[in-house]
Design a protein around this motif. Structure first.
Motif, PDB file in Angstrom:
ATOM      1  N   LEU A   1       0.908  -1.111  -0.146  1.00  0.00           N
ATOM      2  CA  LEU A   1      -0.002  -0.137   0.048  1.00  0.00           C
ATOM      3  C   LEU A   1       0.968   1.169   0.031  1.00  0.00           C
ATOM      4  O   LEU A   1       1.497   1.545   1.068  1.00  0.00           O
ATOM      5  CB  LEU A   1      -0.950   0.026   1.349  1.00  0.00           C
TER       6      LEU A   1
ATOM      7  N   VAL B   1       0.548   6.150   1.806  1.00  0.00           N
ATOM      8  CA  VAL B   1      -0.563   6.197   2.936  1.00  0.00           C
ATOM      9  C   VAL B   1      -0.476   7.426   3.661  1.00  0.00           C
ATOM     10  O   VAL B   1       0.340   7.784   4.301  1.00  0.00           O
ATOM     11  CB  VAL B   1      -0.923   5.027   3.716  1.00  0.00           C
TER      12      VAL B   1
ATOM     13  N   TRP C   1      -8.475   1.090   8.568  1.00  0.00           N
ATOM     14  CA  TRP C   1      -7.380   0.104   8.334  1.00  0.00           C
ATOM     15  C   TRP C   1      -7.855  -1.196   9.075  1.00  0.00           C
ATOM     16  O   TRP C   1      -7.597  -2.010   8.242  1.00  0.00           O
ATOM     17  CB  TRP C   1      -6.165   0.579   9.221  1.00  0.00           C
TER      18      TRP C   1
ATOM     19  N   THR D   1       3.453  -1.131   3.979  1.00  0.00           N
ATOM     20  CA  THR D   1       3.010   0.465   3.690  1.00  0.00           C
ATOM     21  C   THR D   1       3.966   1.171   3.613  1.00  0.00           C
ATOM     22  O   THR D   1       4.907   1.272   4.565  1.00  0.00           O
ATOM     23  CB  THR D   1       2.165   0.614   4.920  1.00  0.00           C
TER      24      THR D   1
ATOM     25  N   THR E   1       4.886   5.580   3.718  1.00  0.00           N
ATOM     26  CA  THR E   1       4.078   6.755   4.033  1.00  0.00           C
ATOM     27  C   THR E   1       5.275   7.590   4.429  1.00  0.00           C
ATOM     28  O   THR E   1       6.282   7.558   4.496  1.00  0.00           O
ATOM     29  CB  THR E   1       3.526   6.538   5.305  1.00  0.00           C
TER      30      THR E   1
END
Length: 205
Positions: free
Chosen positions: A60, A63, A71, A89, A91
């Motif tokens: 992902l 984010v 989530w 993830t 970010t």
């Protein structure tokens, strides 16, 4: 990674963490990887079917969501994967890493990119339509200063390099460096940078 994970999925999230939209994107990626799903079934069932029993790696990317319940809802869709499945993830918001992933020891903070690599990105973006021998030397001479403004960020280098690709004179480049044209009505601030900008404390803005 290719040997370990039967299913590899990459979804760009950005600032819209809508669970149903993300589920659709994940299912779409799964179909590209040969997964069969019943398109008449509910979306959560499609996603569960796509990952069911398979050891998957889901990335992902980018984010920004800090709403834990979203989530948790997405995780409930993904829990039917095979043993050893992983979600990675990325970010630019450390708070997201800690809140959404429960990441303490599991968070990896990437360092800045070296200056030579930042300059390479800027040159490729700014002079993409020309052969290297055709690059205007007066503009090439400003690449180092542009790279310093990027502070090791490949995202900033890509954004500024792309912006400079539309500028053809030394004065226009200097205007960008002086900040007088980056935020005008024509160019705006590129959305990817605006997200980072919004998360900065006021004194850093």
């Amino acid at each position: 990674i290719q040997d370990h994970f039967q299913l590899r999925l990459w979804v760009c999230v950005s600032d819209n963490f809508d669970v149903d939209s993300l589920a659709k994107s994940i299912v779409r990626e799964a179909k590209k990887n040969g997964c069969q799903v019943d398109e008449k079934s509910a979306l959560n069932k499609q996603l569960q079917s796509a990952v069911s029993g398979k050891r998957y790696l889901l990335v992902l990317d980018d984010v920004w969501n800090r709403e834990a319940h979203k989530w948790e809802k997405l995780k409930s869709y993904l829990q039917h994967g095979g043993s050893g499945s992983s979600v990675l993830t990325t970010t630019r918001d450390e708070g997201v890493a800690k809140l959404m992933m429960g990441a303490t020891e599991g968070a990896y903070k990437l360092g800045s990119l070296g200056t030579e690599f930042v300059e390479e990105i800027i040159k490729k973006r700014a002079f993409s339509s020309k052969k290297e021998e055709e690059w205007p030397q007066e503009l090439v001479g400003l690449v180092g200063e542009v790279a310093r403004r990027c502070a090791g960020s490949p995202l900033a280098a890509t954004a500024l390099g792309s912006l400079l690709g539309t500028k053809t004179s030394k004065q226009q480049w200097e205007d960008v460096l002086n900040g007088s044209t980056i935020c005008d009505e024509e160019n705006g601030i590129l959305p990817v940078l605006k997200l980072s900008y919004n998360c900065l404390p006021p004194y850093m803005r």
